[in-house]
Design a protein around this motif. Structure first.
Motif, PDB file in Angstrom:
ATOM      1  N   VAL A   1       2.833   9.029  -8.203  1.00  0.00           N
ATOM      2  CA  VAL A   1       2.078   8.610  -9.384  1.00  0.00           C
ATOM      3  C   VAL A   1       2.820   8.992 -10.664  1.00  0.00           C
ATOM      4  CG1 VAL A   1      -0.087   8.946 -10.630  1.00  0.00           C
ATOM      5  CG2 VAL A   1      -0.121   8.622  -8.172  1.00  0.00           C
ATOM      6  N   THR A   2       3.323  10.210 -10.735  1.00  0.00           N
ATOM      7  CA  THR A   2       4.056  10.652 -11.922  1.00  0.00           C
ATOM      8  C   THR A   2       5.334   9.845 -12.097  1.00  0.00           C
ATOM      9  OG1 THR A   2       3.148  12.875 -11.663  1.00  0.00           O
ATOM     10  CG2 THR A   2       5.089  12.658 -13.065  1.00  0.00           C
ATOM     11  N   ASN A   3       5.962   9.491 -10.999  1.00  0.00           N
ATOM     12  CA  ASN A   3       7.187   8.693 -11.052  1.00  0.00           C
ATOM     13  C   ASN A   3       6.939   7.344 -11.741  1.00  0.00           C
ATOM     14  OD1 ASN A   3       9.975   8.279 -10.378  1.00  0.00           O
ATOM     15  ND2 ASN A   3       9.282   6.906  -8.757  1.00  0.00           N
TER      16      ASN A   3
ATOM     17  N   MET B   1      -5.492   6.725  -8.745  1.00  0.00           N
ATOM     18  CA  MET B   1      -4.019   6.681  -8.757  1.00  0.00           C
ATOM     19  C   MET B   1      -3.515   5.884  -9.961  1.00  0.00           C
ATOM     20  SD  MET B   1      -3.068   6.006  -4.783  1.00  0.00           S
ATOM     21  CE  MET B   1      -1.343   6.451  -4.835  1.00  0.00           C
ATOM     22  N   THR B   2      -4.120   4.740 -10.192  1.00  0.00           N
ATOM     23  CA  THR B   2      -3.698   3.879 -11.296  1.00  0.00           C
ATOM     24  C   THR B   2      -4.002   4.549 -12.626  1.00  0.00           C
ATOM     25  OG1 THR B   2      -4.202   1.957  -9.907  1.00  0.00           O
ATOM     26  CG2 THR B   2      -3.860   1.550 -12.256  1.00  0.00           C
TER      27      THR B   2
ATOM     28  N   GLU C   1      -5.231  -1.912 -11.517  1.00  0.00           N
ATOM     29  CA  GLU C   1      -5.511  -1.308 -10.216  1.00  0.00           C
ATOM     30  C   GLU C   1      -5.097  -2.243  -9.079  1.00  0.00           C
ATOM     31  OE1 GLU C   1      -9.326   0.134  -7.526  1.00  0.00           O
ATOM     32  OE2 GLU C   1      -9.612  -0.115  -9.686  1.00  0.00           O
ATOM     33  N   ASP C   2      -5.469  -3.516  -9.180  1.00  0.00           N
ATOM     34  CA  ASP C   2      -5.126  -4.479  -8.132  1.00  0.00           C
ATOM     35  C   ASP C   2      -3.612  -4.659  -8.015  1.00  0.00           C
ATOM     36  OD1 ASP C   2      -7.839  -4.815  -7.692  1.00  0.00           O
ATOM     37  OD2 ASP C   2      -7.954  -6.747  -8.729  1.00  0.00           O
ATOM     38  N   ALA C   3      -2.932  -4.760  -9.165  1.00  0.00           N
ATOM     39  CA  ALA C   3      -1.481  -4.964  -9.150  1.00  0.00           C
ATOM     40  C   ALA C   3      -0.759  -3.732  -8.613  1.00  0.00           C
ATOM     41  CB  ALA C   3      -0.979  -5.320 -10.550  1.00  0.00           C
ATOM     42  N   PHE C   4      -1.209  -2.545  -9.005  1.00  0.00           N
ATOM     43  CA  PHE C   4      -0.581  -1.310  -8.534  1.00  0.00           C
ATOM     44  C   PHE C   4      -0.823  -1.140  -7.042  1.00  0.00           C
ATOM     45  CE2 PHE C   4      -0.371   3.563  -8.824  1.00  0.00           C
ATOM     46  CZ  PHE C   4       1.010   3.581  -8.753  1.00  0.00           C
ATOM     47  N   ARG C   5      -2.024  -1.454  -6.588  1.00  0.00           N
ATOM     48  CA  ARG C   5      -2.342  -1.379  -5.160  1.00  0.00           C
ATOM     49  C   ARG C   5      -1.397  -2.288  -4.375  1.00  0.00           C
ATOM     50  NH1 ARG C   5      -5.052  -4.028  -1.144  1.00  0.00           N
ATOM     51  NH2 ARG C   5      -6.392  -2.812   0.206  1.00  0.00           N
ATOM     52  N   THR C   6      -1.230  -3.520  -4.840  1.00  0.00           N
ATOM     53  CA  THR C   6      -0.345  -4.472  -4.165  1.00  0.00           C
ATOM     54  C   THR C   6       1.088  -3.960  -4.139  1.00  0.00           C
ATOM     55  OG1 THR C   6      -1.777  -6.304  -4.789  1.00  0.00           O
ATOM     56  CG2 THR C   6       0.483  -6.865  -4.171  1.00  0.00           C
TER      57      THR C   6
END
Length: 187
Positions: free
Chosen positions: A153-155, A53-54, A74-79
């Motif tokens: 994801v595109t957004n 996703m990231t 990845e960690d920041a996007f997950r959060t």
């Protein structure tokens, strides 16, 4: 069969349906944000591929990031997604929702699927929610959620690209961390 034990054996549509049903049954009993966050962490997130996703959200800039930067992104996007999803569960759910998942005709050789669903609430128009999923060694994983034809994801891709152009990969990590701190304080 236990939900978590059999997750790798479930078809993509069965996985979406069983997860949605389990989440909805818990939402009917609580609106506590801490409990909803735990619900998201335990029942929803194990079925997401946050790295992919990231990678898609960061786009072409992903290759420029070091492995440490990729992990931080990845960690920041997950959060961020956990905060967003938990908040939407707390606000949007009434406990009267149901999810209709369309059956999926999937060939054993296929490694990508789109599971189409409709979230229904007696007091609102139905909302289409589709899940793009990939077959992994750990079972089927979601790598994009499409709500009313808008890809999550595109957004994020355009805003991530703007931030990277302004302040680089590290700037995007800082911006995500800042947003996550802000969301954590308001929770």
């Amino acid at each position: 069969m236990s939900f978590t034990a059999g997750a790798a054996e479930l078809t993509p549509s069965d996985l979406v349906k069983s997860t949605a049903d389990e989440v909805l049954s818990i939402i009917r009993t609580t609106k506590d944000k801490r409990m909803l966050r735990e619900l998201v962490e335990k029942k929803v997130l194990p079925h997401f591929d946050f790295r992919l996703m990231t990678q898609i959200a960061v786009g072409q800039h992903w290759r420029q990031a070091t492995p440490a930067q990729q992990k931080a992104l990845e960690d920041a996007f997950r959060t961020l997604l956990v905060h967003t999803y938990t908040a939407s569960l707390a606000v949007a759910s009434t406990g009267k929702e149901s999810v209709d998942v369309r059956p999926l005709d999937l060939k054993p050789s296929e490694s990508d699927a789109i599971v189409r669903s409709m979230v229904r609430n007696p007091s609102r128009a139905p909302i289409s929610v589709d899940y793009r999923m990939a077959r992994t060694a750990g079972g089927w994983k979601v790598y994009d959620v499409i709500v009313e034809n808008l890809s999550l994801v595109t957004n994020y891709r355009s805003s991530f690209a703007s931030e990277i152009r302004r302040s680089g990969i590290e700037g995007l990590v800082r911006a995500l961390d800042s947003k996550n701190r802000e969301l954590a304080q308001s929770a």
